[in-house]
Motif scaffolding. Structure first.
Motif, PDB file in Angstrom:
ATOM      1  N   LEU A  49      -0.253  10.804   1.003  1.00 47.94           N
ATOM      2  CA  LEU A  49      -1.354  11.743   0.828  1.00 47.94           C
ATOM      3  C   LEU A  49      -1.866  11.821  -0.605  1.00 47.94           C
ATOM      4  O   LEU A  49      -3.025  12.153  -0.828  1.00 47.94           O
ATOM      5  N   ASN A  50      -1.028  11.504  -1.572  1.00 47.10           N
ATOM      6  CA  ASN A  50      -1.420  11.642  -2.973  1.00 47.10           C
ATOM      7  C   ASN A  50      -1.729  10.307  -3.643  1.00 47.10           C
ATOM      8  O   ASN A  50      -1.719  10.213  -4.863  1.00 47.10           O
ATOM      9  N   GLU A  51      -2.005   9.250  -2.863  1.00 45.19           N
ATOM     10  CA  GLU A  51      -2.252   7.961  -3.499  1.00 45.19           C
ATOM     11  C   GLU A  51      -3.472   7.250  -2.909  1.00 45.19           C
ATOM     12  O   GLU A  51      -3.879   7.509  -1.786  1.00 45.19           O
ATOM     13  N   THR A  52      -4.011   6.345  -3.717  1.00 49.39           N
ATOM     14  CA  THR A  52      -5.088   5.471  -3.275  1.00 49.39           C
ATOM     15  C   THR A  52      -4.460   4.274  -2.566  1.00 49.39           C
ATOM     16  O   THR A  52      -3.243   4.031  -2.695  1.00 49.39           O
ATOM     17  N   PRO A  53      -5.254   3.488  -1.852  1.00 52.66           N
ATOM     18  CA  PRO A  53      -4.690   2.285  -1.236  1.00 52.66           C
ATOM     19  C   PRO A  53      -4.028   1.357  -2.251  1.00 52.66           C
ATOM     20  O   PRO A  53      -2.952   0.803  -1.990  1.00 52.66           O
ATOM     21  N   TRP A  54      -4.630   1.208  -3.426  1.00 56.03           N
ATOM     22  CA  TRP A  54      -4.051   0.300  -4.417  1.00 56.03           C
ATOM     23  C   TRP A  54      -2.733   0.854  -4.983  1.00 56.03           C
ATOM     24  O   TRP A  54      -1.800   0.101  -5.254  1.00 56.03           O
ATOM     25  N   GLN A  55      -2.634   2.148  -5.157  1.00 53.37           N
ATOM     26  CA  GLN A  55      -1.367   2.738  -5.590  1.00 53.37           C
ATOM     27  C   GLN A  55      -0.293   2.522  -4.526  1.00 53.37           C
ATOM     28  O   GLN A  55       0.868   2.281  -4.858  1.00 53.37           O
ATOM     29  N   ALA A  56      -0.674   2.569  -3.261  1.00 48.38           N
ATOM     30  CA  ALA A  56       0.284   2.294  -2.181  1.00 48.38           C
ATOM     31  C   ALA A  56       0.762   0.853  -2.247  1.00 48.38           C
ATOM     32  O   ALA A  56       1.951   0.578  -2.050  1.00 48.38           O
ATOM     33  N   VAL A  57      -0.147  -0.075  -2.538  1.00 48.90           N
ATOM     34  CA  VAL A  57       0.251  -1.479  -2.682  1.00 48.90           C
ATOM     35  C   VAL A  57       1.302  -1.608  -3.777  1.00 48.90           C
ATOM     36  O   VAL A  57       2.335  -2.258  -3.588  1.00 48.90           O
ATOM     37  N   ALA A  58       1.059  -0.981  -4.922  1.00 49.74           N
ATOM     38  CA  ALA A  58       2.000  -1.097  -6.049  1.00 49.74           C
ATOM     39  C   ALA A  58       3.371  -0.545  -5.685  1.00 49.74           C
ATOM     40  O   ALA A  58       4.395  -1.171  -5.976  1.00 49.74           O
ATOM     41  N   HIS A  59       3.421   0.614  -5.028  1.00 50.97           N
ATOM     42  CA  HIS A  59       4.740   1.186  -4.728  1.00 50.97           C
ATOM     43  C   HIS A  59       5.418   0.444  -3.578  1.00 50.97           C
ATOM     44  O   HIS A  59       6.629   0.228  -3.608  1.00 50.97           O
ATOM     45  N   GLU A  60       4.661   0.002  -2.568  1.00 51.86           N
ATOM     46  CA  GLU A  60       5.262  -0.750  -1.464  1.00 51.86           C
ATOM     47  C   GLU A  60       5.748  -2.119  -1.932  1.00 51.86           C
ATOM     48  O   GLU A  60       6.791  -2.606  -1.480  1.00 51.86           O
ATOM     49  N   LEU A  61       5.007  -2.750  -2.825  1.00 49.17           N
ATOM     50  CA  LEU A  61       5.420  -4.041  -3.383  1.00 49.17           C
ATOM     51  C   LEU A  61       6.783  -3.921  -4.046  1.00 49.17           C
ATOM     52  O   LEU A  61       7.690  -4.712  -3.804  1.00 49.17           O
ATOM     53  N   ARG A  62       6.939  -2.906  -4.873  1.00 47.07           N
ATOM     54  CA  ARG A  62       8.201  -2.678  -5.587  1.00 47.07           C
ATOM     55  C   ARG A  62       9.326  -2.341  -4.612  1.00 47.07           C
ATOM     56  O   ARG A  62      10.415  -2.912  -4.678  1.00 47.07           O
ATOM     57  N   GLU A  63       9.060  -1.427  -3.679  1.00 48.55           N
ATOM     58  CA  GLU A  63      10.092  -0.990  -2.729  1.00 48.55           C
ATOM     59  C   GLU A  63      10.539  -2.095  -1.785  1.00 48.55           C
ATOM     60  O   GLU A  63      11.721  -2.210  -1.479  1.00 48.55           O
ATOM     61  N   GLU A  64       9.592  -2.902  -1.289  1.00 44.61           N
ATOM     62  CA  GLU A  64       9.921  -3.853  -0.236  1.00 44.61           C
ATOM     63  C   GLU A  64      10.264  -5.250  -0.730  1.00 44.61           C
ATOM     64  O   GLU A  64      10.978  -5.980  -0.046  1.00 44.61           O
ATOM     65  N   SER A  65       9.764  -5.641  -1.914  1.00 42.94           N
ATOM     66  CA  SER A  65      10.007  -7.007  -2.382  1.00 42.94           C
ATOM     67  C   SER A  65      10.803  -7.091  -3.678  1.00 42.94           C
ATOM     68  O   SER A  65      11.343  -8.144  -3.997  1.00 42.94           O
TER      69      SER A  65
END
Length: 176
Positions: A49-65
């Protein structure tokens, strides 16, 4: 993050990334074995809820890869909007699609293409899939249906055949 919308017919917005390693004789896509689906998929997840799509990419990239956003490059079309007054212009997704997840619930996904020529600085986060594999285009073609969703395979072919040879590399930290 869990699904925000839980009623029948509702949509959650997700962001995903097709991560290509370019430090081999030919590009390879990095996929992880999704823990719930048991199929190879691109990295990604729900936009909080508190992020843009690009911020989600950055955090998911770090968490998942295990990759940090500073370790990758973003592919973008040569013709794209780069500025709007009083607005944040986000990267152009390679694919923007909606698909049924389960029980009349949908995900609308913004999928980006990123490349790197290095190993990840970290490791996947706790609870994330650690079964990460690299695949050439021909290896993706050879994967049995039981191991990959057909829409994921089609997207990967589009990336290999159209995006990689035609889109330009930009620094991802210019986006918010």
């Amino acid at each position: 993050m869990a699904h925000i919308h839980t009623l029948p017919g509702q949509h959650d917005h997700t962001a995903s990334m097709y991560l290509f390693r370019t430090d081999f004789d030919e590009p390879k896509i990095m996929l992880h074995l999704h823990k719930k689906l048991g199929k190879y998929m691109q990295f990604g997840g729900h936009i909080e809820l508190n992020e843009t799509p690009w911020q989600a990419v950055a955090h998911e990239l770090r968490e998942e890869s295990g990759y940090d956003i500073t370790q990758v490059q973003l592919l973008q079309p040569q013709l794209r909007l780069e500025f709007l007054t009083d607005s944040a212009v986000h990267p152009t997704p390679a694919i923007h699609s909606t698909h049924l997840v389960a029980n009349d619930h949908y995900h609308t996904d913004s999928a980006y293409v990123i490349t790197t020529n290095q190993e990840p600085a970290g490791i996947p986060g706790e609870g994330e899939s650690s079964d990460i594999q690299l695949f050439t285009r021909s290896e993706i073609a050879a994967l049995p249906q039981e191991q990959i969703l057909e829409n994921v395979r089609e997207g990967i072919f589009y990336m290999f055949d159209t995006i990689l040879p035609n889109w330009e590399t930009v620094t991802p930290n210019t986006f918010k």
